[in-house]
Design an enzyme around this catalytic site. Structure first.
Site, PDB file in Angstrom:
ATOM      1  N   ASP A   1      -3.558   9.609   9.280  1.00 40.09           N
ATOM      2  CA  ASP A   1      -2.091   9.009   9.178  1.00 40.09           C
ATOM      3  C   ASP A   1      -0.890   8.891   8.561  1.00 40.09           C
ATOM      4  O   ASP A   1      -0.153   8.640   9.130  1.00 40.09           O
ATOM      5  CB  ASP A   1      -2.674   7.666   9.367  1.00 40.09           C
ATOM      6  CG  ASP A   1      -3.281   6.291   7.906  1.00 40.09           C
ATOM      7  OD1 ASP A   1      -2.450   7.185   6.942  1.00 40.09           O
ATOM      8  OD2 ASP A   1      -3.386   6.100   8.029  1.00 40.09           O
ATOM      9  N   SER A   2      -0.857   9.770   7.760  1.00 38.26           N
ATOM     10  CA  SER A   2       0.049  10.544   6.706  1.00 38.26           C
ATOM     11  C   SER A   2       1.575  11.246   7.433  1.00 38.26           C
ATOM     12  O   SER A   2       2.377  11.654   7.716  1.00 38.26           O
ATOM     13  CB  SER A   2      -0.630  11.134   5.396  1.00 38.26           C
ATOM     14  OG  SER A   2      -0.738  12.113   5.886  1.00 38.26           O
TER      15      SER A   2
ATOM     16  N   ASP B   1      -8.616  10.501   9.766  1.00 32.93           N
ATOM     17  CA  ASP B   1      -8.057   8.708  10.136  1.00 32.93           C
ATOM     18  C   ASP B   1      -8.237   8.110  11.125  1.00 32.93           C
ATOM     19  O   ASP B   1      -8.063   8.320  12.038  1.00 32.93           O
ATOM     20  CB  ASP B   1      -6.819   8.868   9.202  1.00 32.93           C
ATOM     21  CG  ASP B   1      -6.723   8.745   7.285  1.00 32.93           C
ATOM     22  OD1 ASP B   1      -8.054   8.936   7.137  1.00 32.93           O
ATOM     23  OD2 ASP B   1      -5.791   8.882   7.370  1.00 32.93           O
TER      24      ASP B   1
ATOM     25  N   LYS C   1     -11.901   9.203   8.422  1.00 34.65           N
ATOM     26  CA  LYS C   1     -12.294   8.375   7.091  1.00 34.65           C
ATOM     27  C   LYS C   1     -11.006   6.689   7.886  1.00 34.65           C
ATOM     28  O   LYS C   1     -10.390   6.399   8.590  1.00 34.65           O
ATOM     29  CB  LYS C   1     -11.195   9.152   6.150  1.00 34.65           C
ATOM     30  CG  LYS C   1     -10.803   8.105   5.359  1.00 34.65           C
ATOM     31  CD  LYS C   1      -9.927   9.025   4.504  1.00 34.65           C
ATOM     32  CE  LYS C   1      -7.977   9.311   4.434  1.00 34.65           C
ATOM     33  NZ  LYS C   1      -7.978   7.899   4.390  1.00 34.65           N
TER      34      LYS C   1
ATOM     35  N   GLU D   1      -9.937   3.068   5.104  1.00 35.79           N
ATOM     36  CA  GLU D   1      -9.231   2.889   4.447  1.00 35.79           C
ATOM     37  C   GLU D   1      -9.734   0.937   3.755  1.00 35.79           C
ATOM     38  O   GLU D   1      -9.551  -0.209   4.473  1.00 35.79           O
ATOM     39  CB  GLU D   1      -7.947   2.891   4.054  1.00 35.79           C
ATOM     40  CG  GLU D   1      -7.243   3.595   4.183  1.00 35.79           C
ATOM     41  CD  GLU D   1      -5.593   3.472   4.243  1.00 35.79           C
ATOM     42  OE1 GLU D   1      -4.828   5.034   4.696  1.00 35.79           O
ATOM     43  OE2 GLU D   1      -5.111   2.828   3.648  1.00 35.79           O
TER      44      GLU D   1
ATOM     45  N   GLU E   1      -7.062   7.297  -4.704  1.00 36.92           N
ATOM     46  CA  GLU E   1      -5.835   6.958  -4.859  1.00 36.92           C
ATOM     47  C   GLU E   1      -4.647   6.727  -5.161  1.00 36.92           C
ATOM     48  O   GLU E   1      -5.208   5.159  -5.392  1.00 36.92           O
ATOM     49  CB  GLU E   1      -5.100   7.376  -3.203  1.00 36.92           C
ATOM     50  CG  GLU E   1      -3.533   7.309  -3.416  1.00 36.92           C
ATOM     51  CD  GLU E   1      -3.193   7.528  -1.466  1.00 36.92           C
ATOM     52  OE1 GLU E   1      -1.709   7.421  -1.185  1.00 36.92           O
ATOM     53  OE2 GLU E   1      -3.967   7.004  -0.531  1.00 36.92           O
TER      54      GLU E   1
END
Length: 262
Positions: A30-31, A69, A99, A101, A169
């Site tokens: 999602d970057s 993501d 993925k 978070e 991260e």
């Protein structure tokens, strides 16, 4: 064991270059909100955005393990919504895994539910950009005793929930080394030092797509942004100066054909 190599890709050419380079994993992160769509965070990225970009990346890297993501808000309203959204991404993109978070009780339940239903999940702990505001901003996590214990605990919890790997991260390198030693699943570091099982970088960072000072957590291996700007500047100058297009860029037609038009 040789470290795993993961890079981000958001479209067909990016994924194609990544696969041709021989990376182990491609992440449709999602970057893309920051580096492709121009947002100032990942929060505005939607499920439709991820699906659109992951489809293109899958076409570019059909033979590389591809992870997508789940965006902010798509797995935070209960396991039913999370399962529905996860199935959509897998079915509509062909991604091999997803993925998520964090490691709240709700997120851990999502990881467990998805993995029980055959959807591989990669975890993500330490700095979690989707909820960075709640962490005090984009800053190093786990520097004091309480913070370090929290990162370790969340990594262990993500593993226990069924994740097949976890991104670490922006945490201290020695903490990442300890976590890697404690887990039996791979750790993928970004800003977490050299002792993880593998590393991930945003492709736009390693290629130098955007000019300016390089991020501390990344390394530039090219200056594509500066090269692109100069190439477009050269093109513009040739168009304005009449050098482009030249004969080599043009097509011909016989005089007798033109004569018949008049």
């Amino acid at each position: 064991m040789q470290p795993l190599v993961m890079v981000t890709a958001y479209d067909y050419p990016g994924a194609l270059h990544a696969q041709n380079a021989g990376v182990d994993l491609v992440l449709v992160g999602d970057s893309l909100g920051n580096v492709v769509l121009g947002y100032d965070s990942t929060a505005p990225v939607t499920l439709a955005d991820i699906i659109h970009h992951a489809r293109a990346a899958r076409r570019g890297a059909p033979d590389t393990f591809l992870i997508a993501d789940l965006p902010f808000g798509t797995y935070h309203t209960g396991v039913t919504d999370a399962m529905r959204n996860a199935v959509r991404v897998i079915q509509e993109t062909g991604a091999d895994a997803l993925k998520v978070e964090g490691a709240s009780l709700e997120v851990l339940e999502v990881i467990a539910t998805l993995t029980r239903n055959g959807i591989p999940v990669m975890g993500h702990v330490g700095l979690t950009p989707q909820t960075a505001t709640a962490q005090g901003g984009l800053r190093v996590q786990g520097r004091d005793e309480a913070g370090a214990q929290a990162v370790l605990d969340t990594a262990l919890a993500v593993q226990q929930a069924g994740a097949f790997a976890v991104v670490l991260e922006v945490i201290p390198a020695r903490l990442a080394r300890m976590i890697t030693a404690r887990l039996h699943i791979p750790t993928i570091g970004i800003g977490a030092g050299p002792h993880c099982t593998g590393q991930v970088l945003v492709t736009h960072d390693l290629l130098g797509i955007y000019e300016g000072e390089a991020k501390k957590i990344a390394k530039r291996y090219a200056e594509i942004g500066a090269l692109s700007t100069q190439a477009i500047r050269d093109y513009a100058a040739e168009v304005r100066g009449g050098q482009f297009p030249g004969r080599e860029n043009s097509f011909v037609i016989k005089d007798e054909v033109l004569d018949k038009l008049y």
